[in-house]
Design a protein around this motif. Structure first.
Motif, mmCIF file in Angstrom:
data_model
loop_
_atom_site.group_PDB
_atom_site.id
_atom_site.type_symbol
_atom_site.label_atom_id
_atom_site.label_comp_id
_atom_site.label_asym_id
_atom_site.label_seq_id
_atom_site.Cartn_x
_atom_site.Cartn_y
_atom_site.Cartn_z
ATOM 1 N N ALA A 98 35.554 74.767 131.073
ATOM 2 C CA ALA A 98 34.752 73.539 131.281
ATOM 3 C C ALA A 98 33.838 73.715 132.492
ATOM 4 O O ALA A 98 32.671 73.308 132.469
ATOM 5 C CB ALA A 98 35.674 72.332 131.469
ATOM 6 N N GLU A 99 34.356 74.355 133.525
ATOM 7 C CA GLU A 99 33.546 74.558 134.734
ATOM 8 C C GLU A 99 32.401 75.539 134.484
ATOM 9 O O GLU A 99 31.368 75.468 135.143
ATOM 10 C CB GLU A 99 34.437 75.035 135.886
ATOM 11 N N ARG A 159 30.856 75.703 131.504
ATOM 12 C CA ARG A 159 29.916 75.046 130.585
ATOM 13 C C ARG A 159 29.106 73.927 131.230
ATOM 14 O O ARG A 159 27.979 73.681 130.826
ATOM 15 C CB ARG A 159 30.674 74.452 129.401
ATOM 16 N N TRP A 160 29.728 73.213 132.166
ATOM 17 C CA TRP A 160 29.052 72.056 132.772
ATOM 18 C C TRP A 160 29.103 72.167 134.284
ATOM 19 O O TRP A 160 30.093 72.663 134.845
ATOM 20 C CB TRP A 160 29.733 70.756 132.327
ATOM 21 N N LEU A 188 30.262 70.962 137.089
ATOM 22 C CA LEU A 188 31.250 69.974 137.530
ATOM 23 C C LEU A 188 31.487 70.071 139.028
ATOM 24 O O LEU A 188 31.388 71.145 139.617
ATOM 25 C CB LEU A 188 32.559 70.188 136.775
ATOM 26 N N THR A 195 37.134 64.094 135.571
ATOM 27 C CA THR A 195 35.998 64.997 135.782
ATOM 28 C C THR A 195 34.979 64.305 136.678
ATOM 29 O O THR A 195 34.766 63.103 136.563
ATOM 30 C CB THR A 195 35.314 65.371 134.456
ATOM 31 N N ASP A 213 27.506 65.253 131.846
ATOM 32 C CA ASP A 213 28.372 66.400 132.126
ATOM 33 C C ASP A 213 29.820 65.965 132.303
ATOM 34 O O ASP A 213 30.741 66.624 131.812
ATOM 35 C CB ASP A 213 27.890 67.124 133.389
ATOM 36 N N ALA A 258 32.695 67.154 129.565
ATOM 37 C CA ALA A 258 33.800 67.996 130.033
ATOM 38 C C ALA A 258 35.148 67.311 129.779
ATOM 39 O O ALA A 258 36.122 67.953 129.383
ATOM 40 C CB ALA A 258 33.628 68.308 131.520
#
Lengths: 85, 157, 157, 85
Positions: free
Chosen positions: C68-69, C71-72, C74, C97, C104, C108
């Protein structure tokens, strides 16, 4: 017939007031025509409505497009695109 | 439905707890908290001031909460939007949704936030070192809101 | 990254506050709380018991948080998953998140929940009046998880 | 070569144990072949692996499809589809 008009954000700032009662002439039937008529009322109005396509309008607290007829509106508001949330 | 406009801060945990209160049919709770950031486009922000059109804001938010409740089987919705002066790190807006299943809670929360951004009559003014300026509407927010009308055309306003 | 497996309950507000703590670059915080429901398919549930594969669950969740980190953009992620016996109305899972922008943070959180449902090694057993039974995996959860690999094929495992 | 095998949820219940050390014969190269071999070890295993297509597997704590070679695995786990979250 008189109607209450409200202005918000930079529309309010340019016109220099938050609201007023106006009495548009008979030829002013739609919201778009009202903006055009308001723009002719003086420099501050001309500045506020210089680009009418970016101004949003609401009749009686509901969003309306510029071609909407004013009809029996009690309250018409003009403001920039919203930036809440 | 609980939709409020206020100057004072909100308590996310208390709002979520109020929706859950004693119920055992809720399986998913989503909260979204919008927070004032300290920089925009590289420039520091001392604070924002939110102007709003009170009666219309209340009506618009209530309409969108009702629309969310029509679209998804929700077991609770709370929206709180602050106005006035807000400093970096402080809360601006809260959406809480509760449902049996997570997809409904997520979708309704996103729908409400997209609409609040583009349809609720609030205007942000930023205090920057270069002066105070109205925030310009973001095209990405309009696109985000538009996806909900594309998906369910009958619900378009 | 903060990913924990525990028997004890969690405090959503405290977990969200820990991510925000003193920062002014966060503009959006999403929390998802999964809650034990009191009925399933019309039958009352006295409680669920979550069995898990501890080392793999920790590794899987950490891998998905890291994904996730990637891809977005964060600014914080917290995942807490409980195991053991949980009664209706009590919390099961938490995802928090934080990001500069809401899209975002929402994406996520949904991604993580979809993956937790289908990839994290946990198994629910329900206590029903008709006896105790393992919960069957839902096809809708597999479809929900599959959308993330369709969207970004290079990230498929 | 011996390997630790773990069972979870109803796979564990049907087999009647949570883990064991096994030494599969030379012909068992993949996870799928291991399931087939385990299924032949007795009624409880036959019941657990009656429908091998629903059983998920992990080698050293990573999900793997049945055609994966066991290789130097230290820990192989078998379990039903997951229902967490």
């Amino acid at each position: 017939m008189s109607v209450k008009v409200l202005y918000f954000a930079w529309v309010r700032e340019r016109i220099g007031k938050a609201q007023e009662e106006i009495e548009p002439p008979a030829g002013v039937a739609t919201v778009g025509e009202l903006m055009h008529w308001l723009a002719g009322r003086g420099e501050e109005y001309a500045s506020a409505f210089a680009n009418p396509r970016v101004i949003r309008a609401a009749i009686d607290r509901t969003h309306v497009p510029p071609e909407t007829r004013i009809g029996q509106a009690n309250e018409i508001a003009f403001f920039p695109p919203m930036t809440g949330g | 439905m609980n939709a409020r406009l206020q100057t004072e801060d909100f308590d996310v945990a208390a709002e979520a707890a109020a929706l859950r209160n004693g119920r055992t049919d809720i399986g998913a709770i989503v909260t979204f908290t919008g927070v004032c950031r300290g920089t925009e486009a590289g420039e520091p922000i001392a604070a924002i001031t939110l102007e709003h059109y009170p009666e219309m804001a209340q009506a618009e938010i209530s309409r969108h909460v009702a629309e969310a409740e029509r679209r998804w089987p929700l077991m609770g919705v709370t929206v709180v939007h602050r106005y006035g002066r807000i400093e970096p790190g402080d809360n601006i807006v809260l959406v809480v949704t509760a449902a049996a299943h997570r997809q409904d809670a997520f979708a309704a929360a996103e729908f409400l936030m997209d609409y609040l951004k583009t349809r609720a009559p609030f205007w942000k003014r930023e205090e920057r070192p270069s002066g105070s300026a109205w925030v310009e509407a973001r095209e990405t927010d309009d696109r985000a809101a538009a996806r909900w009308t594309r998906r369910k055309p009958e619900a378009a306003e």
